[in-house]
Design a protein around this motif. Sequence first.
Motif, short mmCIF file in Angstrom:
data_model
loop_
_atom_site.label_atom_id
_atom_site.label_comp_id
_atom_site.label_asym_id
_atom_site.label_seq_id
_atom_site.Cartn_x
_atom_site.Cartn_y
_atom_site.Cartn_z
N TYR A 1 0.15 -1.44 -0.14
CA TYR A 1 -0.21 0.01 0.03
C TYR A 1 0.93 1.42 0.41
N HIS B 1 0.18 -3.83 5.33
CA HIS B 1 -0.80 -3.98 5.91
C HIS B 1 -1.48 -5.81 6.44
N GLY C 1 -5.25 -9.81 6.89
CA GLY C 1 -5.22 -8.57 6.69
C GLY C 1 -4.47 -8.48 5.61
N ASN D 1 -5.29 -11.21 2.29
CA ASN D 1 -6.40 -12.00 3.84
C ASN D 1 -6.85 -12.73 3.44
N ASP E 1 -13.60 -12.33 7.68
CA ASP E 1 -14.18 -10.91 9.28
C ASP E 1 -15.48 -11.65 9.52
N GLY F 1 -15.29 -6.35 10.21
CA GLY F 1 -14.40 -5.84 9.22
C GLY F 1 -13.36 -4.99 10.50
N THR G 1 -9.99 -7.33 10.91
CA THR G 1 -9.12 -7.07 9.55
C THR G 1 -8.89 -6.47 9.12
N ASN G 2 -9.39 -4.93 9.32
CA ASN G 2 -9.01 -3.23 8.68
C ASN G 2 -8.14 -2.53 8.88
N SER H 1 -4.63 -1.41 9.58
CA SER H 1 -3.80 -0.94 8.49
C SER H 1 -2.29 0.19 9.29
N ASP I 1 -2.97 -1.51 15.52
CA ASP I 1 -3.10 -0.54 14.33
C ASP I 1 -2.58 0.53 14.35
N ALA J 1 -3.43 2.88 11.55
CA ALA J 1 -4.46 3.01 11.31
C ALA J 1 -4.64 4.73 10.80
#
Length: 461
Positions: free
Chosen positions: A111, A149, A166, A170, A174, A178, A181-182, A184, A201, A203
């Motif tokens: 990412y 991530h 994630g 992934n 989930d 979410g 696994t969301n 970042s 996390d 985020a």
Amino acid sequence: MVHGKSYTELPHHDSGSLICIVQSQLDSTYTQKYVVSPIGVYDGDLHDFQITSNDTAILMIYDPILMDLSSIGGPELGWFYDGMFQEINLETGELLFQWRVSDFYHPSDSYHPIEDSGQTRTSGYDHSHINSVDKDDQGRYLISMRHLHTVACIDGTTGDVLWSLGGKRNNFADASDGAATNFSWQHDARWQGPNRLSLFDNAAYNNNNLSAVSRGMIVDLNMEARQATLAQSFDHPHDIMALSQGNVQVLDTGNVLVGWGHSAAFTEFSAEGDIVCNVHFGASAFFTFGRVVSYRVFKFDWVGNPLTIPDTAITPESVFISWNGATEVAEWRVEAWDGEDVRNMTFTAVDQIPRTGFETEIPLTSEVDSFFRVRAIDSNGESLGVTGLLQRLPALSGGSPHISLWALWSILFVVLVGLLCGVYFAIHRRLRQGFSSSGPYQLVSHKDENEGDEEHDRLPL
């Protein structure tokens, strides 16, 4: 106890130079027991260093290699920072295991935008940004790759990726809509059981997303159903956004300690998620600036018994004492020489006061008239260590007023000289203005109404 951690989130490669990082282990006396460095022509990295229960060390490496980066907008022959880790036997230095991110994850899995990186060795594309490695009693490695991530489980024998949680690869559905696994830009993924892990996390990667909120996480994994569930989330009451760094530590009590990394704070939660301690060690108004940071915050029982002796500073009336790293000092005992045998000096305890903070001031009583020493005492009354031989300083003749009087006369002299100089220059300037008929500037004489037009004003020279 291990080395301090780096506070930067950039790969540790300075332009035009190579950095060789070694890790060391210290015992409770702060004596260095081992020095560990990567095996092969590699530079160690500061993001993580773990000592396992089997007396092995896990080290991380950023290895600059050449790779075709054209698929993500980079050069066909570009520089790529490959994330690696090694496990090394502490006693023998033998390499036990080695793993590379690029063997399993493609540049397009990242990412992290490539922008203009990858052009040179010292500005390689930081594809995965591996920042933590943990190992469980089944021999599986758990690695956190911030720029993917992703948290991944690695087989300790084959090196195969058993699963990815994630990110773009992934493997889990989930069960928490979410929330499991969301994550970042995460940090500090750790095993908390065979099918449970914790992570921090972040985020957020920069300050552009003002709605992002960092959190500590505990995630349960159902391997048969390939399902991830958020067991607990630990959020700061002020919704802190930590752009980098941070960690989650599950304590022996069941409480959970969260370090907020880039934001100068840490919070301890009860097992039920209630806040039991919340500490800022930097102004919260400046959290996003990263002026004060701590990569990770830990809470442990630690007993420090340094091999050094206590440090002292002496004045005629007091002795100031501290002992860096000594955790068990409860009191300080002053012991005065009896004034008899110089070759075999005998000391008598004349005072004992509680330790107050890092440095304690001990007023010297009249019983301390020449040589003395100070002994560290623990809560059980046992001796921990003692200073070297100290000597009381003589009292200043007549006391401090003589010093103050001398200082006062000096100040008065300087002030008087300053005043005289000021008066002299003021009078001198006044006289020059009054008696000088010419100078760089003169008054302008205005034209008389009755004079002809040929008379003009005189201007400054």
